[in-house]
Motif scaffolding. Structure first.
Motif, mmCIF file in Angstrom:
data_model
loop_
_atom_site.group_PDB
_atom_site.id
_atom_site.type_symbol
_atom_site.label_atom_id
_atom_site.label_comp_id
_atom_site.label_asym_id
_atom_site.label_seq_id
_atom_site.Cartn_x
_atom_site.Cartn_y
_atom_site.Cartn_z
ATOM 1 N N ASN A 40 -26.084 -64.101 2.341
ATOM 2 C CA ASN A 40 -26.915 -65.147 2.939
ATOM 3 C C ASN A 40 -27.188 -64.857 4.407
ATOM 4 O O ASN A 40 -28.319 -65.015 4.877
ATOM 5 N N GLU A 41 -26.173 -64.427 5.136
ATOM 6 C CA GLU A 41 -26.355 -64.093 6.551
ATOM 7 C C GLU A 41 -27.299 -62.918 6.719
ATOM 8 O O GLU A 41 -28.154 -62.914 7.608
ATOM 9 N N ARG A 42 -27.164 -61.899 5.864
ATOM 10 C CA ARG A 42 -28.036 -60.728 5.937
ATOM 11 C C ARG A 42 -29.485 -61.126 5.681
ATOM 12 O O ARG A 42 -30.397 -60.716 6.408
ATOM 13 N N ALA A 43 -29.714 -61.954 4.667
ATOM 14 C CA ALA A 43 -31.075 -62.388 4.350
ATOM 15 C C ALA A 43 -31.663 -63.195 5.501
ATOM 16 O O ALA A 43 -32.849 -63.036 5.846
ATOM 17 N N GLU A 44 -30.838 -64.036 6.113
ATOM 18 C CA GLU A 44 -31.322 -64.842 7.241
ATOM 19 C C GLU A 44 -31.664 -63.956 8.429
ATOM 20 O O GLU A 44 -32.679 -64.165 9.098
ATOM 21 N N LEU A 45 -30.843 -62.948 8.692
ATOM 22 C CA LEU A 45 -31.128 -62.032 9.802
ATOM 23 C C LEU A 45 -32.381 -61.203 9.547
ATOM 24 O O LEU A 45 -33.164 -60.960 10.470
ATOM 25 N N GLN A 46 -32.588 -60.776 8.307
ATOM 26 C CA GLN A 46 -33.811 -60.043 7.977
ATOM 27 C C GLN A 46 -35.035 -60.925 8.176
ATOM 28 O O GLN A 46 -36.066 -60.478 8.685
ATOM 29 N N VAL A 65 -42.578 -73.328 12.150
ATOM 30 C CA VAL A 65 -41.214 -73.314 11.638
ATOM 31 C C VAL A 65 -40.744 -71.864 11.679
ATOM 32 O O VAL A 65 -41.353 -70.993 11.068
ATOM 33 N N GLU A 66 -39.674 -71.604 12.435
ATOM 34 C CA GLU A 66 -39.184 -70.241 12.601
ATOM 35 C C GLU A 66 -38.127 -69.862 11.580
ATOM 36 O O GLU A 66 -38.052 -68.720 11.148
ATOM 37 N N SER A 67 -37.285 -70.817 11.216
ATOM 38 C CA SER A 67 -36.233 -70.529 10.245
ATOM 39 C C SER A 67 -35.773 -71.838 9.616
ATOM 40 O O SER A 67 -36.141 -72.920 10.062
ATOM 41 N N ILE A 68 -34.959 -71.690 8.600
ATOM 42 C CA ILE A 68 -34.439 -72.853 7.875
ATOM 43 C C ILE A 68 -32.924 -72.773 7.905
ATOM 44 O O ILE A 68 -32.342 -71.750 7.557
ATOM 45 N N ARG A 69 -32.297 -73.860 8.339
ATOM 46 C CA ARG A 69 -30.832 -73.944 8.352
ATOM 47 C C ARG A 69 -30.428 -74.992 7.339
ATOM 48 O O ARG A 69 -30.945 -76.111 7.359
ATOM 49 N N VAL A 70 -29.539 -74.620 6.451
ATOM 50 C CA VAL A 70 -29.123 -75.520 5.368
ATOM 51 C C VAL A 70 -27.627 -75.747 5.463
ATOM 52 O O VAL A 70 -26.858 -74.809 5.647
ATOM 53 N N GLN A 71 -27.241 -77.004 5.314
ATOM 54 C CA GLN A 71 -25.831 -77.368 5.235
ATOM 55 C C GLN A 71 -25.647 -78.090 3.911
ATOM 56 O O GLN A 71 -26.435 -78.952 3.556
ATOM 57 N N ALA A 72 -24.601 -77.724 3.172
ATOM 58 C CA ALA A 72 -24.392 -78.298 1.846
ATOM 59 C C ALA A 72 -23.005 -78.929 1.747
ATOM 60 O O ALA A 72 -22.020 -78.325 2.150
ATOM 61 N N ASP A 73 -22.966 -80.138 1.231
ATOM 62 C CA ASP A 73 -21.712 -80.837 0.954
ATOM 63 C C ASP A 73 -21.462 -80.700 -0.540
ATOM 64 O O ASP A 73 -22.138 -81.349 -1.346
#
Length: 149
Positions: A40-46, A65-73
């Protein structure tokens, strides 16, 4: 050799093998979760790299919109990684989207994600969007609840 000695040795071998199997299983789960996190981190950095390269090639005055940050409970780490990955895949098209358009329709991410189902280890979970913050780094918080079927 007497039978008691052979029986004791076999029981010892079985207990040792069981303990080793349990330990190795836990380690495999931990490493699998770590692999998903790194992917997930690699895909986000790419994605950030591509976004920055595009910005260098064509300067844009209007914010996007530059990026998407997701938080999951979620109940556990594997479900969390799968939920984050699903949400990012579903909303990938919003990257580069004009921020003003998204601010006019802030419920768009919720409508696309809310109620989606996710299957992890043969268990089905339903995603619910709890928070959406529309800024250049779009923030979405979701919760996953297990379906009792």
């Amino acid at each position: 050799m007497n039978r008691a000695m052979i029986a004791t040795t076999l029981v010892g071998i079985l207990l040792g093998a069981s303990a080793t199997l349990a330990y190795v299983g836990r380690e495999i789960d931990r490493l699998n979760q770590q692999l998903l996190t790194c992917d997930n981190e690699r895909a986000e950095l790419q994605q950030q790299n591509a976004q920055l390269a595009a910005r260098l090639n064509r300067p844009n005055k209007a914010p996007t919109v530059e990026s998407i940050r997701v938080q999951a409970d979620t109940p556990d780490g594997l479900v969390e990684m799968a939920a984050i990955q699903l949400v990012k895949q579903q909303l990938q098209f919003l990257i580069g989207f004009p921020l003003t358009s998204l601010q006019e329709h802030p419920d768009l991410p919720s409508r696309l994600i809310d109620g989606r189902t996710l299957t992890v280890d043969q268990q089905t979970f339903t995603l619910r969007v709890t928070t959406v913050v529309v800024v250049e780094r779009l923030f979405i918080e979701v919760s996953a609840t297990a379906n009792n079927s």
